[in-house]
Scaffold this motif. Structure first.
Motif, PDB file in Angstrom:
ATOM      1  N   ILE A   1       0.835  -1.204   0.000  1.00 62.54           N
ATOM      2  CA  ILE A   1       0.000   0.000   0.000  1.00 62.54           C
ATOM      3  C   ILE A   1       0.872   1.257   0.000  1.00 62.54           C
ATOM      4  N   ILE A   2       1.930   1.233   0.817  1.00 62.90           N
ATOM      5  CA  ILE A   2       2.829   2.382   0.879  1.00 62.90           C
ATOM      6  C   ILE A   2       3.512   2.597  -0.468  1.00 62.90           C
ATOM      7  N   TYR A   3       3.908   1.495  -1.109  1.00 56.28           N
ATOM      8  CA  TYR A   3       4.519   1.593  -2.435  1.00 56.28           C
ATOM      9  C   TYR A   3       3.534   2.216  -3.431  1.00 56.28           C
ATOM     10  N   GLU A   4       2.268   1.804  -3.345  1.00 57.44           N
ATOM     11  CA  GLU A   4       1.249   2.339  -4.247  1.00 57.44           C
ATOM     12  C   GLU A   4       1.031   3.830  -4.012  1.00 57.44           C
ATOM     13  N   ILE A   5       1.026   4.243  -2.751  1.00 55.66           N
ATOM     14  CA  ILE A   5       0.875   5.669  -2.427  1.00 55.66           C
ATOM     15  C   ILE A   5       2.028   6.467  -3.015  1.00 55.66           C
ATOM     16  N   ASP A   6       3.243   5.969  -2.812  1.00 52.48           N
ATOM     17  CA  ASP A   6       4.427   6.664  -3.311  1.00 52.48           C
ATOM     18  C   ASP A   6       4.380   6.785  -4.834  1.00 52.48           C
TER      19      ASP A   6
ATOM     20  N   ILE B   1      -1.181   3.751   9.026  1.00 52.09           N
ATOM     21  CA  ILE B   1      -1.635   5.136   9.241  1.00 52.09           C
ATOM     22  C   ILE B   1      -0.448   6.073   9.377  1.00 52.09           C
ATOM     23  N   TRP B   2       0.537   5.667  10.199  1.00 48.21           N
ATOM     24  CA  TRP B   2       1.709   6.522  10.405  1.00 48.21           C
ATOM     25  C   TRP B   2       2.515   6.677   9.119  1.00 48.21           C
ATOM     26  N   GLN B   3       2.793   5.568   8.433  1.00 51.46           N
ATOM     27  CA  GLN B   3       3.623   5.633   7.237  1.00 51.46           C
ATOM     28  C   GLN B   3       2.936   6.406   6.111  1.00 51.46           C
ATOM     29  N   ALA B   4       1.639   6.197   5.937  1.00 52.04           N
ATOM     30  CA  ALA B   4       0.906   6.918   4.898  1.00 52.04           C
ATOM     31  C   ALA B   4       0.909   8.415   5.195  1.00 52.04           C
ATOM     32  N   ALA B   5       0.697   8.768   6.456  1.00 53.28           N
ATOM     33  CA  ALA B   5       0.709  10.185   6.851  1.00 53.28           C
ATOM     34  C   ALA B   5       2.076  10.811   6.599  1.00 53.28           C
TER      35      ALA B   5
END
Length: 348
Positions: free
Chosen positions: A76-81, A110-114
């Motif tokens: 998910i974090i990769y997709e956000i980036d 939540i923390w990493q996405a923020a």
């Protein structure tokens, strides 16, 4: 997986055609086709019958998991980036909000996405920054409730940095309570707050305490490496470590005694008469510097107690130690050694 993908996968596992599934559920075949292609979703009243037909639980049908795996979070974090690099920030921001709503208890996500949103919105210098900041900070605040100390610390760190950037130092200081008192990062941040709020003496003292503690920590680490090297009979490494410790004591202005006494153990292991005697003499002559750091400007805002009795006692104990023939038997017959251990044991 989306619900349509789950339906398709388990329908095929059961070897059921779309037509047969539609007939059993009392719907049309195009309706099942639309579910599987993501063009529509089944009516909520059909979810239990679908789950029973496919022989799966509702949780499986809805792809519900109590916790995301590390791999799923990373994806998910990769997709956000990736989205942030190629799509308008506002669109990605809304997508992230919807994604986090699906996983309201995953503090790591939540923390990493923020944090990702935070970094990117700072780069963009968006005029609507406050709107984004409020949401990002609310995510950090949610992560503060995590049972994972690391996540709490990360979230508190982000909030500390945010309010520091805004020069709201008292607010930033509030978040230091989330750090353990044993965490050196807390003291560094506290010193920074002191320096920005006209508490100069406290700032100096905090930084000096960090220096002093840092020396002790590094010296202990070097000493542990030294013992390992000696156990492995790696004298070359042992010599190197002792030299590093001596340099460390010099750089941190701990006093000459701390620079020289480390060589004695090596001299004993080598039964090196010349170096042993020289080291003994230097240790005794530099005893008055064992608390040399007290007079160093590096620690001038710290309070130390002078203990002359300790120094006198150490002088006496050193002479006793140096007289131990079991350890220093290889010095028998050496006049310098005899003179040294028979000298006046009163430290002046």
């Amino acid at each position: 997986m989306e619900i349509g993908e789950v339906i398709r996968e388990y329908r095929k596992r059961k070897d059921i055609t779309q037509e047969e599934m539609a007939r059993r559920l009392g719907v049309t075949t195009p309706a099942v086709n639309k579910w599987e292609n993501g063009n529509s979703q089944p009516d909520i009243r059909l979810l239990p019958p679908i789950a029973r037909l496919l022989d799966i639980t509702l949780d499986t049908l809805l792809s519900f998991e109590k916790e995301l795996t590390v791999g799923e979070i990373n994806n998910i974090i990769y997709e956000i980036d990736k989205k942030l690099k190629h799509e308008p920030f506002e669109e990605v921001f809304q997508w992230v909000k919807m994604t986090l709503e699906q996983y309201p208890n995953c503090e790591q996500l939540i923390w990493q996405a923020a944090l990702l949103l935070d970094v990117w919105h700072l780069k963009k210098k968006d005029p609507d920054a406050e709107k984004y900041e409020n949401y990002i900070n609310s995510c950090y605040e949610r992560a503060l409730d995590s049972e994972d100390e690391n996540i709490r610390n990360k979230a508190a760190d982000c909030l500390f940095e945010f309010y520091s950037r805004k020069e709201q130092f008292e607010k930033a200081e509030d978040y230091l309570s989330y750090f353990s008192n044993q965490n050196p990062i807390k003291k560094i941040k506290q010193a920074f707050i002191y320096s920005k709020t006209n508490r100069r003496k406290e700032a100096y003292q905090a930084y000096e305490e960090l220096l002093f503690e840092g020396y002790d920590t590094m010296n202990r680490v070097f000493q542990s490496i030294y013992f390992l090297a000696m156990e492995d009979e790696d004298k070359e490494k042992a010599y190197k470590i002792v030299e590093k410790q001596s340099t460390l004591a010099n750089v941190f202005e701990m006093g000459e005694y701390h620079e020289v006494h480390l060589k004695l153990d090596l001299a004993i292991s080598e039964k090196d008469v010349k170096v042993t005697i020289e080291t003994m003499e230097r240790m005794l002559s530099s005893l008055d510097t064992i608390s040399g750091f007290i007079n160093s400007t590096l620690y001038e805002h710290m309070a130390f107690k002078k203990n002359e009795d300790f120094t006198k006692e150490l002088h006496k104990n050193l002479l006793t130690e140096f007289s131990n023939e079991e350890t220093f038997g290889y010095l028998k017959g050496n006049k310098q050694w005899k003179k040294l251990i028979n000298s006046d044991s009163t430290f002046k």
